[in-house]
Design a protein around this motif. Structure first.
Motif, PDB file in Angstrom:
ATOM      1  N   ARG A  16       1.298  -1.344  -0.240  1.00 36.53           N
ATOM      2  CA  ARG A  16      -0.279   0.162  -0.182  1.00 36.53           C
ATOM      3  C   ARG A  16       1.275   1.123  -0.269  1.00 36.53           C
ATOM      4  O   ARG A  16       2.046   1.246   0.267  1.00 36.53           O
ATOM      5  N   ALA A  18      -0.197   5.070   1.432  1.00 32.06           N
ATOM      6  CA  ALA A  18      -0.127   5.917   2.356  1.00 32.06           C
ATOM      7  C   ALA A  18      -0.120   7.417   2.438  1.00 32.06           C
ATOM      8  O   ALA A  18      -0.250   7.658   3.733  1.00 32.06           O
ATOM      9  N   PRO A  19      -0.182   7.683   1.593  1.00 33.65           N
ATOM     10  CA  PRO A  19       0.268   9.499   1.943  1.00 33.65           C
ATOM     11  C   PRO A  19      -1.203  10.197   2.653  1.00 33.65           C
ATOM     12  O   PRO A  19      -2.308   9.873   2.916  1.00 33.65           O
ATOM     13  N   SER A  20      -0.648  11.343   3.707  1.00 32.04           N
ATOM     14  CA  SER A  20      -1.411  12.135   4.577  1.00 32.04           C
ATOM     15  C   SER A  20      -1.044  13.750   3.622  1.00 32.04           C
ATOM     16  O   SER A  20      -0.160  13.479   3.550  1.00 32.04           O
ATOM     17  N   GLU A  52      -4.614   8.745   4.282  1.00 32.82           N
ATOM     18  CA  GLU A  52      -4.710   9.612   5.366  1.00 32.82           C
ATOM     19  C   GLU A  52      -5.105  10.662   6.083  1.00 32.82           C
ATOM     20  O   GLU A  52      -4.574  10.997   6.034  1.00 32.82           O
ATOM     21  N   TYR A 202      -3.249   7.574  14.602  1.00 31.75           N
ATOM     22  CA  TYR A 202      -2.692   6.859  13.216  1.00 31.75           C
ATOM     23  C   TYR A 202      -2.569   5.999  13.195  1.00 31.75           C
ATOM     24  O   TYR A 202      -2.806   4.652  12.732  1.00 31.75           O
ATOM     25  N   CYS A 206      -4.187   3.262  11.104  1.00 31.55           N
ATOM     26  CA  CYS A 206      -2.853   2.113  10.216  1.00 31.55           C
ATOM     27  C   CYS A 206      -3.361   0.694  10.474  1.00 31.55           C
ATOM     28  O   CYS A 206      -3.047  -0.616   9.660  1.00 31.55           O
ATOM     29  N   ARG A 220       7.041   1.898   4.394  1.00 31.80           N
ATOM     30  CA  ARG A 220       7.283   3.444   4.827  1.00 31.80           C
ATOM     31  C   ARG A 220       9.140   3.931   4.819  1.00 31.80           C
ATOM     32  O   ARG A 220       9.481   3.383   5.525  1.00 31.80           O
ATOM     33  N   LEU A 224       9.575   6.178  10.832  1.00 31.86           N
ATOM     34  CA  LEU A 224       7.999   5.172  11.537  1.00 31.86           C
ATOM     35  C   LEU A 224       8.881   4.014  11.956  1.00 31.86           C
ATOM     36  O   LEU A 224       7.713   3.874  12.460  1.00 31.86           O
TER      37      LEU A 224
HETATM   38  N1  GLU Z   1       0.689   8.873   6.055  1.00 33.98           N
HETATM   39  C1  GLU Z   1       1.594   8.652   6.866  1.00 33.98           C
HETATM   40  C2  GLU Z   1       2.591   9.687   6.421  1.00 33.98           C
HETATM   41  O1  GLU Z   1       2.492   9.876   5.492  1.00 33.98           O
HETATM   42  C3  GLU Z   1       2.687   6.854   6.775  1.00 33.98           C
HETATM   43  C4  GLU Z   1       1.636   6.091   7.187  1.00 33.98           C
HETATM   44  C5  GLU Z   1       2.199   4.446   6.748  1.00 33.98           C
HETATM   45  O2  GLU Z   1       3.323   4.090   6.088  1.00 33.98           O
HETATM   46  O3  GLU Z   1       1.794   3.884   7.711  1.00 33.98           O
HETATM   47  O4  GLU Z   1       3.444  10.124   6.580  1.00 33.98           O
END
Ligand code: GLU
Length: 293
Positions: A16, A18-20, A52, A202, A206, A220, A224
Protein backbone atom coordinates in the motif's frame (compact mmCIF):
# COMPACT_ATOMS: atom_id res chain seq x y z
CA UNK A 1 17.42 -6.59 -1.07
CA UNK A 2 17.55 -9.19 1.64
CA UNK A 3 14.52 -11.33 0.87
CA UNK A 4 12.09 -11.96 -1.88
CA UNK A 5 9.02 -9.76 -1.34
CA UNK A 6 6.80 -12.84 -1.40
CA UNK A 7 6.00 -14.20 2.07
CA UNK A 8 5.21 -17.67 0.85
CA UNK A 9 3.82 -19.24 -2.27
CA UNK A 10 0.24 -19.11 -0.94
CA UNK A 11 0.06 -15.44 0.00
CA UNK A 12 -0.21 -12.93 -2.79
CA UNK A 13 1.71 -9.75 -2.15
CA UNK A 14 -0.48 -6.79 -1.21
CA UNK A 15 1.27 -3.49 -0.58
CA UNK A 16 0.00 0.00 0.00
CA UNK A 17 0.82 3.67 -0.44
CA UNK A 18 -0.48 5.65 2.55
CA UNK A 19 0.04 9.37 2.04
CA UNK A 20 -1.44 12.00 4.36
CA UNK A 21 -2.97 14.89 2.39
CA UNK A 22 -1.41 17.52 4.61
CA UNK A 23 1.12 18.83 2.08
CA UNK A 24 2.77 18.15 -1.25
CA UNK A 25 4.73 14.98 -1.92
CA UNK A 26 8.46 15.53 -1.69
CA UNK A 27 11.44 13.56 -2.82
CA UNK A 28 11.34 11.37 0.30
CA UNK A 29 7.75 10.27 -0.34
CA UNK A 30 8.49 9.75 -4.01
CA UNK A 31 11.36 7.40 -3.17
CA UNK A 32 9.33 5.43 -0.63
CA UNK A 33 6.38 5.14 -3.01
CA UNK A 34 8.63 4.10 -5.88
CA UNK A 35 10.09 1.39 -3.69
CA UNK A 36 6.60 0.22 -2.71
CA UNK A 37 5.52 0.17 -6.34
CA UNK A 38 8.59 -1.72 -7.51
CA UNK A 39 8.30 -4.31 -4.75
CA UNK A 40 4.64 -4.94 -5.52
CA UNK A 41 5.46 -5.30 -9.20
CA UNK A 42 8.42 -7.59 -8.59
CA UNK A 43 6.17 -9.84 -6.52
CA UNK A 44 3.37 -9.79 -9.11
CA UNK A 45 1.11 -8.38 -6.40
CA UNK A 46 -1.29 -5.52 -5.81
CA UNK A 47 -0.68 -2.03 -4.54
CA UNK A 48 -3.48 -0.16 -2.77
CA UNK A 49 -3.67 3.59 -2.29
CA UNK A 50 -4.96 4.74 1.10
CA UNK A 51 -5.41 8.43 1.76
CA UNK A 52 -4.80 9.03 5.48
CA UNK A 53 -7.14 11.97 5.84
CA UNK A 54 -8.11 11.69 9.51
CA UNK A 55 -6.28 14.81 10.58
CA UNK A 56 -9.18 17.18 10.08
CA UNK A 57 -7.11 20.21 11.07
CA UNK A 58 -4.45 19.71 8.43
CA UNK A 59 -5.89 17.50 5.63
CA UNK A 60 -7.00 19.34 2.52
CA UNK A 61 -8.79 18.01 -0.59
CA UNK A 62 -6.44 19.95 -2.86
CA UNK A 63 -3.48 18.05 -1.38
CA UNK A 64 -5.26 14.76 -2.14
CA UNK A 65 -5.75 15.89 -5.74
CA UNK A 66 -2.08 16.95 -5.97
CA UNK A 67 -0.88 13.60 -4.52
CA UNK A 68 -2.93 11.58 -7.03
CA UNK A 69 -1.59 13.68 -9.87
CA UNK A 70 2.04 13.53 -8.70
CA UNK A 71 1.91 9.76 -8.19
CA UNK A 72 0.52 9.27 -11.68
CA UNK A 73 3.21 11.58 -13.10
CA UNK A 74 5.86 9.51 -11.32
CA UNK A 75 4.52 6.49 -13.20
CA UNK A 76 3.22 4.77 -10.06
CA UNK A 77 0.04 2.75 -10.60
CA UNK A 78 -2.31 1.51 -7.90
CA UNK A 79 -5.41 -0.56 -7.66
CA UNK A 80 -8.78 1.20 -7.53
CA UNK A 81 -10.79 2.17 -5.60
CA UNK A 82 -8.75 4.65 -3.59
CA UNK A 83 -9.35 4.08 0.14
CA UNK A 84 -10.14 7.11 2.30
CA UNK A 85 -9.73 6.66 6.03
CA UNK A 86 -12.37 9.31 6.70
CA UNK A 87 -14.93 6.86 5.26
CA UNK A 88 -13.96 3.96 7.48
CA UNK A 89 -14.73 5.18 10.98
CA UNK A 90 -16.87 2.18 11.95
CA UNK A 91 -13.88 -0.16 11.55
CA UNK A 92 -11.79 1.92 13.94
CA UNK A 93 -14.60 2.23 16.47
CA UNK A 94 -15.02 -1.58 16.47
CA UNK A 95 -11.32 -1.98 17.16
CA UNK A 96 -11.50 0.51 20.03
CA UNK A 97 -14.43 -1.41 21.50
CA UNK A 98 -12.46 -4.65 21.23
CA UNK A 99 -9.54 -3.07 23.10
CA UNK A 100 -11.91 -1.72 25.73
CA UNK A 101 -13.57 -5.06 26.22
CA UNK A 102 -10.15 -6.65 26.68
CA UNK A 103 -9.26 -3.99 29.26
CA UNK A 104 -6.23 -2.87 27.28
CA UNK A 105 -6.97 0.84 27.00
CA UNK A 106 -7.87 3.57 29.48
CA UNK A 107 -9.31 7.06 29.14
CA UNK A 108 -6.84 9.89 29.45
CA UNK A 109 -7.70 13.40 30.52
CA UNK A 110 -4.29 14.95 30.00
CA UNK A 111 -4.24 17.64 27.37
CA UNK A 112 -1.35 18.04 24.99
CA UNK A 113 -0.50 21.27 26.77
CA UNK A 114 -0.42 19.59 30.23
CA UNK A 115 1.91 16.95 28.87
CA UNK A 116 4.21 19.40 27.15
CA UNK A 117 4.74 21.24 30.42
CA UNK A 118 5.36 18.02 32.34
CA UNK A 119 7.53 16.03 30.01
CA UNK A 120 10.97 16.37 28.56
CA UNK A 121 11.46 16.38 24.84
CA UNK A 122 11.82 12.86 23.48
CA UNK A 123 15.27 11.42 23.18
CA UNK A 124 16.33 11.69 19.57
CA UNK A 125 19.01 9.33 18.39
CA UNK A 126 20.35 9.76 14.87
CA UNK A 127 17.56 9.12 12.43
CA UNK A 128 15.01 8.87 15.21
CA UNK A 129 12.43 11.49 14.55
CA UNK A 130 9.57 10.08 16.54
CA UNK A 131 7.45 12.88 17.91
CA UNK A 132 5.20 11.21 20.51
CA UNK A 133 6.67 11.72 23.95
CA UNK A 134 6.79 8.88 26.48
CA UNK A 135 3.54 9.31 28.43
CA UNK A 136 4.29 9.46 32.18
CA UNK A 137 1.24 7.34 33.06
CA UNK A 138 -0.81 9.96 34.94
CA UNK A 139 -4.20 8.49 33.97
CA UNK A 140 -3.06 4.86 33.84
CA UNK A 141 -5.30 3.00 36.26
CA UNK A 142 -3.47 1.14 39.03
CA UNK A 143 -6.19 -1.53 38.69
CA UNK A 144 -6.15 -4.88 37.04
CA UNK A 145 -7.05 -4.02 33.48
CA UNK A 146 -8.31 -7.49 32.72
CA UNK A 147 -11.65 -6.44 34.25
CA UNK A 148 -14.35 -5.95 31.64
CA UNK A 149 -14.32 -2.29 30.67
CA UNK A 150 -17.23 -0.26 31.83
CA UNK A 151 -15.68 2.98 30.74
CA UNK A 152 -16.79 3.28 27.20
CA UNK A 153 -19.82 5.35 26.46
CA UNK A 154 -20.53 5.93 22.79
CA UNK A 155 -20.47 9.57 21.92
CA UNK A 156 -18.43 10.62 24.93
CA UNK A 157 -15.32 12.35 23.77
CA UNK A 158 -12.42 10.77 25.57
CA UNK A 159 -8.86 10.23 24.60
CA UNK A 160 -7.86 6.60 25.06
CA UNK A 161 -4.39 5.25 25.56
CA UNK A 162 -3.21 1.70 25.26
CA UNK A 163 -1.70 0.25 28.40
CA UNK A 164 1.61 -1.07 27.11
CA UNK A 165 3.30 -4.12 28.60
CA UNK A 166 6.46 -2.41 29.86
CA UNK A 167 10.00 -3.62 29.37
CA UNK A 168 9.22 -6.57 27.11
CA UNK A 169 11.20 -5.74 24.00
CA UNK A 170 9.53 -5.78 20.60
CA UNK A 171 11.73 -7.38 17.99
CA UNK A 172 11.18 -7.45 14.27
CA UNK A 173 13.24 -8.12 11.21
CA UNK A 174 13.05 -5.22 8.82
CA UNK A 175 13.43 -6.35 5.23
CA UNK A 176 15.64 -3.41 4.39
CA UNK A 177 17.29 -2.32 7.65
CA UNK A 178 17.67 -5.69 9.36
CA UNK A 179 16.89 -6.62 13.00
CA UNK A 180 15.09 -3.99 15.09
CA UNK A 181 14.45 -3.82 18.83
CA UNK A 182 12.34 -1.32 20.79
CA UNK A 183 11.50 -1.35 24.47
CA UNK A 184 8.00 -0.20 25.51
CA UNK A 185 8.26 2.13 28.48
CA UNK A 186 11.65 3.35 27.26
CA UNK A 187 11.35 3.98 23.52
CA UNK A 188 7.68 4.88 23.76
CA UNK A 189 4.99 5.07 26.39
CA UNK A 190 1.25 4.34 26.62
CA UNK A 191 0.31 5.79 23.25
CA UNK A 192 -2.95 7.25 22.04
CA UNK A 193 -5.39 5.07 20.16
CA UNK A 194 -8.31 7.49 20.24
CA UNK A 195 -8.35 11.26 20.09
CA UNK A 196 -10.49 13.78 21.85
CA UNK A 197 -12.15 14.77 18.58
CA UNK A 198 -13.62 11.22 18.47
CA UNK A 199 -11.25 9.95 15.79
CA UNK A 200 -8.70 7.12 15.94
CA UNK A 201 -5.00 7.87 16.23
CA UNK A 202 -2.74 7.19 13.26
CA UNK A 203 -1.50 4.01 15.01
CA UNK A 204 -4.93 2.45 15.44
CA UNK A 205 -6.28 3.43 12.01
CA UNK A 206 -3.16 2.12 10.31
CA UNK A 207 -3.24 -1.25 12.08
CA UNK A 208 -6.95 -1.73 11.39
CA UNK A 209 -6.62 -0.82 7.71
CA UNK A 210 -3.48 -2.84 7.06
CA UNK A 211 -5.21 -5.90 8.50
CA UNK A 212 -8.60 -5.33 6.98
CA UNK A 213 -7.22 -4.78 3.47
CA UNK A 214 -4.90 -7.81 3.71
CA UNK A 215 -1.58 -5.95 3.45
CA UNK A 216 1.32 -8.43 3.40
CA UNK A 217 4.17 -5.90 3.36
CA UNK A 218 4.33 -2.29 4.57
CA UNK A 219 6.90 -0.09 2.83
CA UNK A 220 7.38 3.18 4.69
CA UNK A 221 10.06 5.65 5.74
CA UNK A 222 12.63 4.92 8.43
CA UNK A 223 11.13 7.76 10.51
CA UNK A 224 8.24 5.41 11.30
CA UNK A 225 10.30 2.56 12.81
CA UNK A 226 9.06 3.26 16.34
CA UNK A 227 5.51 3.49 15.08
CA UNK A 228 5.98 0.04 13.59
CA UNK A 229 6.92 -1.25 17.06
CA UNK A 230 3.79 0.37 18.51
CA UNK A 231 1.70 -1.11 15.73
CA UNK A 232 3.06 -4.60 16.35
CA UNK A 233 1.90 -4.25 19.97
CA UNK A 234 -1.54 -3.18 18.79
CA UNK A 235 -1.73 -6.06 16.32
CA UNK A 236 -1.04 -8.46 19.20
CA UNK A 237 -3.67 -6.76 21.35
CA UNK A 238 -6.24 -7.05 18.55
CA UNK A 239 -5.13 -10.61 17.70
CA UNK A 240 -4.11 -9.66 14.19
CA UNK A 241 -1.12 -11.03 12.36
CA UNK A 242 1.68 -8.62 11.47
CA UNK A 243 2.63 -7.84 7.89
CA UNK A 244 6.29 -7.73 6.85
CA UNK A 245 8.05 -4.37 7.04
CA UNK A 246 10.47 -2.64 4.71
CA UNK A 247 11.62 0.80 5.90
CA UNK A 248 13.25 3.07 3.37
CA UNK A 249 16.22 5.21 4.39
CA UNK A 250 15.62 8.85 5.14
CA UNK A 251 16.27 11.41 2.48
CA UNK A 252 18.09 14.57 3.53
CA UNK A 253 18.52 17.98 2.00
CA UNK A 254 21.90 19.36 1.02
CA UNK A 255 22.61 20.23 4.70
CA UNK A 256 21.86 16.72 5.89
CA UNK A 257 18.48 17.76 7.34
CA UNK A 258 15.61 15.31 6.99
CA UNK A 259 13.06 16.35 4.38
CA UNK A 260 9.72 17.58 5.60
CA UNK A 261 6.66 18.85 3.84
CA UNK A 262 7.97 22.37 4.25
CA UNK A 263 10.85 21.56 1.90
CA UNK A 264 8.99 22.99 -1.06
CA UNK A 265 12.17 23.11 -3.11
CA UNK A 266 12.19 19.33 -3.13
CA UNK A 267 8.46 18.88 -3.70
CA UNK A 268 7.82 16.54 -6.63
CA UNK A 269 5.75 19.32 -8.16
CA UNK A 270 8.53 21.88 -7.99
CA UNK A 271 11.08 19.49 -9.50
CA UNK A 272 8.61 18.72 -12.26
CA UNK A 273 7.94 22.41 -12.95
CA UNK A 274 11.68 22.93 -13.15
CA UNK A 275 11.79 20.43 -15.99
CA UNK A 276 12.85 17.24 -14.15
CA UNK A 277 11.60 13.96 -15.57
CA UNK A 278 10.12 11.25 -13.34
CA UNK A 279 13.26 9.17 -13.96
CA UNK A 280 15.44 12.08 -12.83
CA UNK A 281 13.38 12.53 -9.64
CA UNK A 282 13.83 8.87 -8.88
CA UNK A 283 17.56 9.05 -9.47
CA UNK A 284 17.86 12.08 -7.21
CA UNK A 285 15.93 10.31 -4.43
CA UNK A 286 18.18 7.27 -4.61
CA UNK A 287 21.28 9.43 -4.55
CA UNK A 288 20.13 11.41 -1.50
CA UNK A 289 18.90 8.38 0.43
CA UNK A 290 22.45 7.01 0.41
CA UNK A 291 23.68 9.85 2.64
CA UNK A 292 24.24 8.91 6.25
CA UNK A 293 21.52 10.23 8.56
N1 GLU B 1 0.48 8.63 6.33
C1 GLU B 1 1.80 8.48 6.87
C2 GLU B 1 2.69 9.55 6.36
O1 GLU B 1 2.40 10.15 5.34
C3 GLU B 1 2.47 7.17 6.48
C4 GLU B 1 1.84 6.06 7.12
C5 GLU B 1 2.40 4.69 6.89
O2 GLU B 1 3.11 4.41 5.89
O3 GLU B 1 2.06 3.89 7.71
O4 GLU B 1 3.68 9.81 7.00
Amino acid sequence: MRHSPLRNSQTRYVGRLAPSPTGLLHLGHATTFWTAFERAQAAGGKLLLRIEDLDTQRSRPHFTAAILEDLAWLGIAWQLPVIYQSQRLEFYRNALEQLLRAGLVYPCHCSRKDLASMMHAPHEAAGDVDDERVYPGICRPPLDLSQPATLFQAGVNYRFRVSIPKHTAIHFEDRNLGPQRFVPGVDFGDFLVWRKDDLPSYQLACVVDDAETGITEVVRGQDLLKSTARQILLQRALRLSSPDYFHTRLITDENGVRLAKRHDALAVRTLREQGSSAAKVKEQGIERSCRPV
